[in-house]
Write a protein that holds these residues in place. Structure first.
Motif, PDB file in Angstrom:
ATOM      1  N   LYS A 169      99.663 -22.678  30.288  1.00 37.30           N
ATOM      2  CA  LYS A 169      99.217 -23.925  30.910  1.00 37.30           C
ATOM      3  C   LYS A 169      98.031 -24.486  30.126  1.00 37.30           C
ATOM      4  CE  LYS A 169      97.350 -25.819  35.238  1.00 37.30           C
ATOM      5  NZ  LYS A 169      96.840 -25.487  36.589  1.00 37.30           N
ATOM      6  N   LEU A 170      98.041 -25.789  29.910  1.00 41.33           N
ATOM      7  CA  LEU A 170      96.958 -26.423  29.165  1.00 41.33           C
ATOM      8  C   LEU A 170      95.774 -26.774  30.058  1.00 41.33           C
ATOM      9  CD1 LEU A 170      98.835 -28.934  26.811  1.00 41.33           C
ATOM     10  CD2 LEU A 170      98.386 -26.496  26.495  1.00 41.33           C
ATOM     11  N   ASP A 171      94.587 -26.631  29.489  1.00 46.31           N
ATOM     12  CA  ASP A 171      93.351 -27.113  30.116  1.00 46.31           C
ATOM     13  C   ASP A 171      92.882 -28.407  29.458  1.00 46.31           C
ATOM     14  OD1 ASP A 171      92.833 -25.418  32.193  1.00 46.31           O
ATOM     15  OD2 ASP A 171      91.504 -24.093  31.068  1.00 46.31           O
ATOM     16  N   GLN A 172      93.363 -28.646  28.236  1.00 45.76           N
ATOM     17  CA  GLN A 172      93.044 -29.865  27.505  1.00 45.76           C
ATOM     18  C   GLN A 172      94.116 -30.072  26.434  1.00 45.76           C
ATOM     19  OE1 GLN A 172      89.331 -32.098  25.117  1.00 45.76           O
ATOM     20  NE2 GLN A 172      89.129 -29.953  25.694  1.00 45.76           N
ATOM     21  N   GLY A 173      94.418 -31.338  26.177  1.00 45.00           N
ATOM     22  CA  GLY A 173      95.446 -31.658  25.201  1.00 45.00           C
ATOM     23  C   GLY A 173      94.879 -32.280  23.944  1.00 45.00           C
ATOM     24  N   SER A 183      83.804 -30.274  22.984  1.00 45.92           N
ATOM     25  CA  SER A 183      84.834 -29.961  21.991  1.00 45.92           C
ATOM     26  C   SER A 183      84.487 -30.474  20.605  1.00 45.92           C
ATOM     27  CB  SER A 183      86.180 -30.567  22.428  1.00 45.92           C
ATOM     28  OG  SER A 183      86.625 -29.982  23.633  1.00 45.92           O
ATOM     29  N   ALA A 184      83.403 -31.222  20.486  1.00 55.15           N
ATOM     30  CA  ALA A 184      82.882 -31.693  19.193  1.00 55.15           C
ATOM     31  C   ALA A 184      83.914 -32.433  18.356  1.00 55.15           C
ATOM     32  CB  ALA A 184      82.323 -30.504  18.403  1.00 55.15           C
ATOM     33  N   GLY A 185      84.786 -33.185  19.024  1.00 57.37           N
ATOM     34  CA  GLY A 185      85.741 -34.015  18.300  1.00 57.37           C
ATOM     35  C   GLY A 185      87.018 -33.326  17.869  1.00 57.37           C
ATOM     36  N   THR A 186      87.168 -32.040  18.145  1.00 58.26           N
ATOM     37  CA  THR A 186      88.362 -31.326  17.677  1.00 58.26           C
ATOM     38  C   THR A 186      89.639 -31.808  18.363  1.00 58.26           C
ATOM     39  OG1 THR A 186      87.944 -29.535  19.261  1.00 58.26           O
ATOM     40  CG2 THR A 186      87.093 -29.262  17.019  1.00 58.26           C
ATOM     41  N   HIS A 187      89.495 -32.335  19.578  1.00 49.77           N
ATOM     42  CA  HIS A 187      90.672 -32.822  20.317  1.00 49.77           C
ATOM     43  C   HIS A 187      90.910 -34.324  20.120  1.00 49.77           C
ATOM     44  CE1 HIS A 187      91.542 -29.202  22.888  1.00 49.77           C
ATOM     45  NE2 HIS A 187      90.270 -28.939  22.572  1.00 49.77           N
ATOM     46  N   ASP A 188      90.129 -34.948  19.253  1.00 47.26           N
ATOM     47  CA  ASP A 188      90.269 -36.396  19.063  1.00 47.26           C
ATOM     48  C   ASP A 188      91.628 -36.771  18.486  1.00 47.26           C
ATOM     49  OD1 ASP A 188      87.691 -36.462  19.938  1.00 47.26           O
ATOM     50  OD2 ASP A 188      86.861 -37.499  18.195  1.00 47.26           O
ATOM     51  N   GLY A 189      92.177 -35.912  17.648  1.00 48.42           N
ATOM     52  CA  GLY A 189      93.482 -36.174  17.033  1.00 48.42           C
ATOM     53  C   GLY A 189      94.571 -35.310  17.630  1.00 48.42           C
ATOM     54  N   GLY A 190      95.612 -35.084  16.855  1.00 42.64           N
ATOM     55  CA  GLY A 190      96.742 -34.290  17.340  1.00 42.64           C
ATOM     56  C   GLY A 190      96.596 -32.819  17.015  1.00 42.64           C
ATOM     57  N   GLY A 191      97.520 -32.017  17.555  1.00 35.67           N
ATOM     58  CA  GLY A 191      97.639 -30.615  17.181  1.00 35.67           C
ATOM     59  C   GLY A 191      96.690 -29.641  17.834  1.00 35.67           C
ATOM     60  N   VAL A 192      95.771 -30.099  18.691  1.00 33.43           N
ATOM     61  CA  VAL A 192      94.769 -29.202  19.266  1.00 33.43           C
ATOM     62  C   VAL A 192      94.913 -29.152  20.785  1.00 33.43           C
ATOM     63  CG1 VAL A 192      92.307 -28.696  19.470  1.00 33.43           C
ATOM     64  CG2 VAL A 192      93.200 -29.706  17.364  1.00 33.43           C
ATOM     65  N   VAL A 193      94.912 -27.929  21.321  1.00 34.40           N
ATOM     66  CA  VAL A 193      95.029 -27.731  22.767  1.00 34.40           C
ATOM     67  C   VAL A 193      94.098 -26.612  23.197  1.00 34.40           C
ATOM     68  CG1 VAL A 193      97.436 -28.517  22.924  1.00 34.40           C
ATOM     69  CG2 VAL A 193      96.964 -26.104  22.480  1.00 34.40           C
ATOM     70  N   ASP A 194      93.728 -26.619  24.480  1.00 34.07           N
ATOM     71  CA  ASP A 194      93.041 -25.498  25.105  1.00 34.07           C
ATOM     72  C   ASP A 194      93.984 -24.894  26.136  1.00 34.07           C
ATOM     73  OD1 ASP A 194      90.753 -25.884  23.646  1.00 34.07           O
ATOM     74  OD2 ASP A 194      89.652 -26.924  25.235  1.00 34.07           O
ATOM     75  N   ILE A 195      94.101 -23.564  26.111  1.00 34.85           N
ATOM     76  CA  ILE A 195      95.000 -22.849  27.011  1.00 34.85           C
ATOM     77  C   ILE A 195      94.207 -22.267  28.176  1.00 34.85           C
ATOM     78  CG2 ILE A 195      96.705 -20.997  27.200  1.00 34.85           C
ATOM     79  CD1 ILE A 195      97.529 -23.188  25.256  1.00 34.85           C
ATOM     80  N   ASN A 196      94.690 -22.482  29.394  1.00 28.69           N
ATOM     81  CA  ASN A 196      94.082 -21.918  30.589  1.00 28.69           C
ATOM     82  C   ASN A 196      94.300 -20.401  30.622  1.00 28.69           C
ATOM     83  OD1 ASN A 196      94.235 -20.939  33.516  1.00 28.69           O
ATOM     84  ND2 ASN A 196      93.405 -22.986  33.813  1.00 28.69           N
ATOM     85  N   VAL A 197      93.219 -19.654  30.895  1.00 28.73           N
ATOM     86  CA  VAL A 197      93.335 -18.186  30.903  1.00 28.73           C
ATOM     87  C   VAL A 197      93.008 -17.594  32.267  1.00 28.73           C
ATOM     88  CG1 VAL A 197      92.815 -18.024  28.444  1.00 28.73           C
ATOM     89  CG2 VAL A 197      90.934 -17.898  30.109  1.00 28.73           C
ATOM     90  N   ASP A 198      92.990 -18.421  33.309  1.00 24.03           N
ATOM     91  CA  ASP A 198      92.678 -17.915  34.656  1.00 24.03           C
ATOM     92  C   ASP A 198      93.619 -16.758  35.016  1.00 24.03           C
ATOM     93  OD1 ASP A 198      90.792 -19.859  34.812  1.00 24.03           O
ATOM     94  OD2 ASP A 198      91.898 -21.158  36.204  1.00 24.03           O
ATOM     95  N   GLY A 199      93.019 -15.637  35.459  1.00 25.47           N
ATOM     96  CA  GLY A 199      93.816 -14.493  35.883  1.00 25.47           C
ATOM     97  C   GLY A 199      94.283 -13.590  34.756  1.00 25.47           C
ATOM     98  N   MET A 200      94.006 -13.965  33.508  1.00 27.04           N
ATOM     99  CA  MET A 200      94.436 -13.133  32.374  1.00 27.04           C
ATOM    100  C   MET A 200      93.426 -12.018  32.119  1.00 27.04           C
ATOM    101  SD  MET A 200      95.807 -15.658  29.374  1.00 27.04           S
ATOM    102  CE  MET A 200      97.033 -16.953  29.651  1.00 27.04           C
ATOM    103  N   SER A 201      93.918 -10.826  31.830  1.00 25.04           N
ATOM    104  CA  SER A 201      93.048  -9.732  31.420  1.00 25.04           C
ATOM    105  C   SER A 201      92.618  -9.958  29.975  1.00 25.04           C
ATOM    106  CB  SER A 201      93.804  -8.404  31.512  1.00 25.04           C
ATOM    107  OG  SER A 201      94.882  -8.381  30.579  1.00 25.04           O
TER     108      SER A 201
END
Length: 284
Positions: A169-173, A183-201
């Protein structure tokens, strides 16, 4: 005598026709030879060099990219955008600036003119000078988990999910300029995502980062001690031609063994052989 003359005339006509065919074949061969004499630019290698070379502390060339980068630099030089001394097969900051100037000359602005070669600009630059092979592109924009990404990124995420046997699941696209200042501009363009890790060991987080790396992301598990953010996995798709400059820098750092953060620390993620999405597809 009349019959002999007619036969002689016929033979002469045949000889003339054969001569014309020979000339035609020779001309066609010359045209083919001229066309194949053009250098070939490997777009995959060129884009990779444009991400890694500007981050190097020296002038080491990106393996497999020298001939392609040289062809691009010669084309930039021919347009008066790059001095001869920089035509060296190294896609460093000076070549990035020259390529960005060429992109602007085509009317591109913003992310489309940040010096990372795209299919259209690379092809236009090479008209009459080189041909382009191994063409890559980000694809179209789509929605996932309420965020915008592109189809190349989606395909990569889908394959990572297949390797993991779980849904991510994404937290940011992507394409989110100014959306998250941390995010310092890393998500300004394409190809970058943040993955939700809730509940993950911790083990699962590492496994997810590894799977993302396997399919061609520069991926790291991020924690709150590193910045003003919650736990998440940050992933930048290597060689996405829509990457922002900041994301390109992260990819370059990843190849050079760093963590993609401003502190330029050592890579703290699972170490695997680094490759792109296109490399992965060729071997799976």
């Amino acid at each position: 005598m009349s019959t002999i003359k007619r036969a002689t005339g016929l033979l002469a006509a045949v000889a003339t026709a054969l001569g014309c065919l020979a000339l035609t074949a020779a001309s066609a061969s010359a045209v083919t030879s001229t066309a194949t004499a053009l250098p070939v630019v490997d777009m995959e290698a060129t884009v990779l060099a444009a991400q890694i070379d500007p981050r190097r502390a020296d002038n080491t060339l990106t393996p497999g990219a020298k001939d392609s980068v040289l062809a691009v630099e010669r084309a930039l030089q021919a347009r008066g955008l790059l001095d001869a001394k920089w035509v060296d097969g190294y896609f460093g900051t000076t070549t990035i600036s020259a390529y960005a100037a060429f992109q602007r000359s085509l009317g591109y602005t913003g992310l489309a003119a940040n010096g990372l070669p795209g299919t259209t600009s690379l092809t236009k630059l090479g008209e009459g000078r080189y041909t382009v092979t191994k063409v890559i592109g980000p694809g179209s924009k789509i929605q996932r988990d309420g965020y915008t990404i592109n189809t190349r990124t989606q395909a990569m995420l889908t394959e990572a999910e297949h390797l993991l046997g779980r849904t991510l699941k994404l937290d940011q696209g992507s394409y989110n300029p100014g959306g998250d200042p941390t995010s310092a501009g890393t998500h300004d363009g394409g190809g970058v995502v943040d993955i939700n890790v809730d509940g993950m060991s911790a083990t699962t987080k590492t496994a997810v980062a590894k799977a993302l790396r396997q399919v061609g992301f520069a991926a790291w598990v991020r924690n709150p001690t590193q910045g003003d953010w919650p736990w998440h996995i940050h992933a930048a798709a290597i060689s996405d031609t829509d990457l922002s400059t900041q994301a390109q820098n992260q990819v370059g750092d990843y190849y050079l063994g760093f963590n993609g953060l401003a502190n330029h620390g050592a890579d703290d993620g699972p170490r695997i052989a680094i490759h792109t999405w296109e490399d992965y597809q060729r071997t799976h």
